[in-house]
Scaffold this motif. Structure first.
Motif, PDB file in Angstrom:
ATOM      1  N   PHE A 138       0.829  -1.207   0.000  1.00 52.17           N
ATOM      2  CA  PHE A 138       0.000   0.000   0.000  1.00 52.17           C
ATOM      3  C   PHE A 138       0.867   1.261   0.000  1.00 52.17           C
ATOM      4  CE2 PHE A 138      -3.946  -2.253   1.460  1.00 52.17           C
ATOM      5  CZ  PHE A 138      -4.777  -1.755   0.464  1.00 52.17           C
ATOM      6  N   ALA A 139       1.901   1.266   0.857  1.00 56.41           N
ATOM      7  CA  ALA A 139       2.772   2.441   0.948  1.00 56.41           C
ATOM      8  C   ALA A 139       3.465   2.710  -0.381  1.00 56.41           C
ATOM      9  CB  ALA A 139       3.798   2.238   2.062  1.00 56.41           C
ATOM     10  N   ILE A 140       3.998   1.666  -1.006  1.00 52.10           N
ATOM     11  CA  ILE A 140       4.727   1.845  -2.258  1.00 52.10           C
ATOM     12  C   ILE A 140       3.786   2.250  -3.380  1.00 52.10           C
ATOM     13  CG2 ILE A 140       6.121   0.651  -4.004  1.00 52.10           C
ATOM     14  CD1 ILE A 140       7.381  -0.954  -1.710  1.00 52.10           C
ATOM     15  N   THR A 141       2.560   1.713  -3.389  1.00 46.31           N
ATOM     16  CA  THR A 141       1.604   2.112  -4.429  1.00 46.31           C
ATOM     17  C   THR A 141       1.305   3.606  -4.344  1.00 46.31           C
ATOM     18  OG1 THR A 141       0.562  -0.071  -4.360  1.00 46.31           O
ATOM     19  CG2 THR A 141      -0.645   1.678  -5.467  1.00 46.31           C
ATOM     20  N   GLY A 142       1.114   4.118  -3.129  1.00 51.10           N
ATOM     21  CA  GLY A 142       0.858   5.551  -2.967  1.00 51.10           C
ATOM     22  C   GLY A 142       1.999   6.392  -3.497  1.00 51.10           C
ATOM     23  N   LEU A 143       3.228   5.969  -3.242  1.00 55.55           N
ATOM     24  CA  LEU A 143       4.394   6.708  -3.730  1.00 55.55           C
ATOM     25  C   LEU A 143       4.564   6.529  -5.240  1.00 55.55           C
ATOM     26  CD1 LEU A 143       6.725   5.809  -0.749  1.00 55.55           C
ATOM     27  CD2 LEU A 143       5.811   8.082  -1.265  1.00 55.55           C
ATOM     28  N   TRP A 144       4.197   5.368  -5.750  1.00 55.11           N
ATOM     29  CA  TRP A 144       4.230   5.099  -7.193  1.00 55.11           C
ATOM     30  C   TRP A 144       3.289   6.059  -7.916  1.00 55.11           C
ATOM     31  CZ3 TRP A 144       7.444   0.833  -8.189  1.00 55.11           C
ATOM     32  CH2 TRP A 144       7.532   0.394  -9.514  1.00 55.11           C
ATOM     33  N   MET A 145       2.081   6.226  -7.354  1.00 52.54           N
ATOM     34  CA  MET A 145       1.112   7.147  -7.953  1.00 52.54           C
ATOM     35  C   MET A 145       1.561   8.598  -7.807  1.00 52.54           C
ATOM     36  SD  MET A 145      -1.295   5.400  -9.423  1.00 52.54           S
ATOM     37  CE  MET A 145      -2.756   6.468  -9.522  1.00 52.54           C
ATOM     38  N   LEU A 146       2.251   8.910  -6.712  1.00 54.96           N
ATOM     39  CA  LEU A 146       2.800  10.247  -6.535  1.00 54.96           C
ATOM     40  C   LEU A 146       3.829  10.546  -7.618  1.00 54.96           C
ATOM     41  CD1 LEU A 146       3.129  12.854  -4.848  1.00 54.96           C
ATOM     42  CD2 LEU A 146       4.834  11.624  -3.484  1.00 54.96           C
ATOM     43  N   ALA A 147       4.674   9.561  -7.933  1.00 57.31           N
ATOM     44  CA  ALA A 147       5.676   9.758  -8.984  1.00 57.31           C
ATOM     45  C   ALA A 147       5.013  10.019 -10.334  1.00 57.31           C
ATOM     46  CB  ALA A 147       6.586   8.528  -9.061  1.00 57.31           C
ATOM     47  N   ALA A 148       3.821   9.456 -10.536  1.00 54.38           N
ATOM     48  CA  ALA A 148       3.121   9.642 -11.808  1.00 54.38           C
ATOM     49  C   ALA A 148       2.732  11.094 -12.037  1.00 54.38           C
ATOM     50  CB  ALA A 148       1.871   8.760 -11.850  1.00 54.38           C
ATOM     51  N   ARG A 149       2.492  11.832 -10.968  1.00 54.15           N
ATOM     52  CA  ARG A 149       2.019  13.209 -11.132  1.00 54.15           C
ATOM     53  C   ARG A 149       3.049  14.256 -10.701  1.00 54.15           C
ATOM     54  NH1 ARG A 149      -1.077  11.591  -6.262  1.00 54.15           N
ATOM     55  NH2 ARG A 149      -0.597  13.042  -4.546  1.00 54.15           N
ATOM     56  N   SER A 150       4.238  13.817 -10.285  1.00 56.13           N
ATOM     57  CA  SER A 150       5.254  14.747  -9.786  1.00 56.13           C
ATOM     58  C   SER A 150       6.403  14.810 -10.774  1.00 56.13           C
ATOM     59  CB  SER A 150       5.755  14.294  -8.402  1.00 56.13           C
ATOM     60  OG  SER A 150       4.690  14.228  -7.482  1.00 56.13           O
ATOM     61  N   ARG A 151       6.305  15.720 -11.726  1.00 60.20           N
ATOM     62  CA  ARG A 151       7.261  15.760 -12.828  1.00 60.20           C
ATOM     63  C   ARG A 151       8.619  16.317 -12.420  1.00 60.20           C
ATOM     64  NH1 ARG A 151       4.358  18.390 -17.965  1.00 60.20           N
ATOM     65  NH2 ARG A 151       6.311  17.679 -18.909  1.00 60.20           N
ATOM     66  N   HIS A 152       8.714  16.960 -11.263  1.00 57.19           N
ATOM     67  CA  HIS A 152       9.972  17.612 -10.876  1.00 57.19           C
ATOM     68  C   HIS A 152      10.491  17.077  -9.536  1.00 57.19           C
ATOM     69  CE1 HIS A 152       9.191  20.325 -14.173  1.00 57.19           C
ATOM     70  NE2 HIS A 152       7.994  20.580 -13.674  1.00 57.19           N
ATOM     71  N   THR A 153      10.162  15.812  -9.245  1.00 55.07           N
ATOM     72  CA  THR A 153      10.482  15.247  -7.934  1.00 55.07           C
ATOM     73  C   THR A 153      11.088  13.861  -8.069  1.00 55.07           C
ATOM     74  OG1 THR A 153       8.644  16.462  -6.924  1.00 55.07           O
ATOM     75  CG2 THR A 153       9.485  14.571  -5.702  1.00 55.07           C
TER      76      THR A 153
END
Length: 214
Positions: free
Chosen positions: A48-63
Motif C-alpha cells: 500500500f505504501a509503495i503504491t501511494g508513492l508510485w502514484m505520486l511519482a506519476a504526477r510529480s514531474r519535478h520530484t
C-alpha cells in the motif's frame, strides 16, 4: 488514503532538486538484483505504501521519490530469496532527466526535510482490464514514450517514466496489497511480473518480479 512523507531539498551546482521520502521507513519490503530479474518482496502494508508513492511519482514531474530499502529484513525471512534488502528504489518522471550517477552526491546534501501529507485513492489506479489494454498498445508502438528507463547505480534501482508508465504499472504493486496469500504456496501470492515483453521498459534488461508474503 493519507500517507505522511518528508520533503527534502538538495542543490547540485545551480540546480535545486526536490526529493520525497516516506516519513516512516517502509520496513516490510526488500529489493534485490536477482539477474535476470529485480525481485521486490513485500507485505501488504508495504505494498500500500509503495503504491501511494508510485502514484505520486506519476504526477510529480519535478520530484525524485526515494524509498530506502537497503538493509531491511524480508517479511518472511525463512522463505525469502535474500537475507537483507540489497537495493534502494528511486522513482522519477522522465522529464526530470536526472542522471543516476549524480544521486550519491545529491543524497549526501539532503537535509532533514519537512513533513507533509499526501492523499491518494486506490480507485485511481487503473483496473486490470485497463492495464492489459495499455500493455497491448505499448507492444504495438515503437515509441518509448510510455515506457520506463531503468538504471542501476550506487546500490539503487532508478526507474524513470512518464505518468502513463507509472499509472499502468501501479496496479501490479497494489495487487500485492489486495490479494490474499495462497495457502497452498507457503503464504505467498505471486502476481504477474512487470515484464519487459509487455512494453514496460525502453531499455533492454530486467523486469520486476513481485512476491507478496503474509
Amino acid at each position: 488514503m493519507n500517507r505522511k512523507i518528508r520533503v527534502h531539498q538538495g542543490r547540485l551546482g545551480a540546480e535545486q532538486f526536490r526529493v520525497i521520502r516516506p516519513a516512516k521507513p517502509v520496513t516490510g519490503a526488500v529489493l534485490a538484483d536477482k539477474n535476470p530479474w529485480f525481485v521486490l518482496e513485500l507485505d501488504a502494508d508495504a505494498a500500500f505504501a509503495i503504491t501511494g508513492l508510485w502514484m505520486l511519482a506519476a504526477r510529480s514531474r519535478h520530484t525524485l521519490v526515494h524509498l530506502p530499502l537497503r538493509g531491511n529484513t524480508p517479511p518472511e525471512p525463512s522463505l525469502a530469496t535474500v537475507t537483507a534488502g540489497e537495493l534502494d528504489l528511486v522513482l522519477s518522471h522522465r522529464d526530470l532527466q536526472f542522471a543516476p550517477n549524480r544521486w550519491k552526491q545529491l543524497r549526501h546534501r539532503l537535509g532533514a526535510g519537512t513533513p507533509h501529507t499526501i492523499s491518494w485513492n486506490p480507485n485511481d489506479v487503473p483496473t486490470w482490464d485497463e492495464v492489459h489494454e495499455l500493455n497491448r498498445q505499448a507492444r504495438r508502438r515503437s515509441s518509448h514514450r510510455d515506457r520506463f528507463h531503468q538504471r542501476l547505480h550506487a546500490h539503487t534501482l532508478f526507474m524513470a517514466g512518464n505518468a502513463v508508465a507509472f499509472r499502468r504499472t501501479a496496479r501490479y504493486v497494489l495487487d500485492m496489497a489486495l490479494r490474499r496469500p495462497d495457502p497452498s504456496h507457503l503464504g505467498t501470492y505471486h502476481s504477474a511480473t512487470v515484464h519487459p515483453a509487455d512494453g514496460h521498459f525502453a531499455t533492454p534488461g530486467q523486469g520486476i518480479y513481485l512476491i507478496r508474503w503474509r
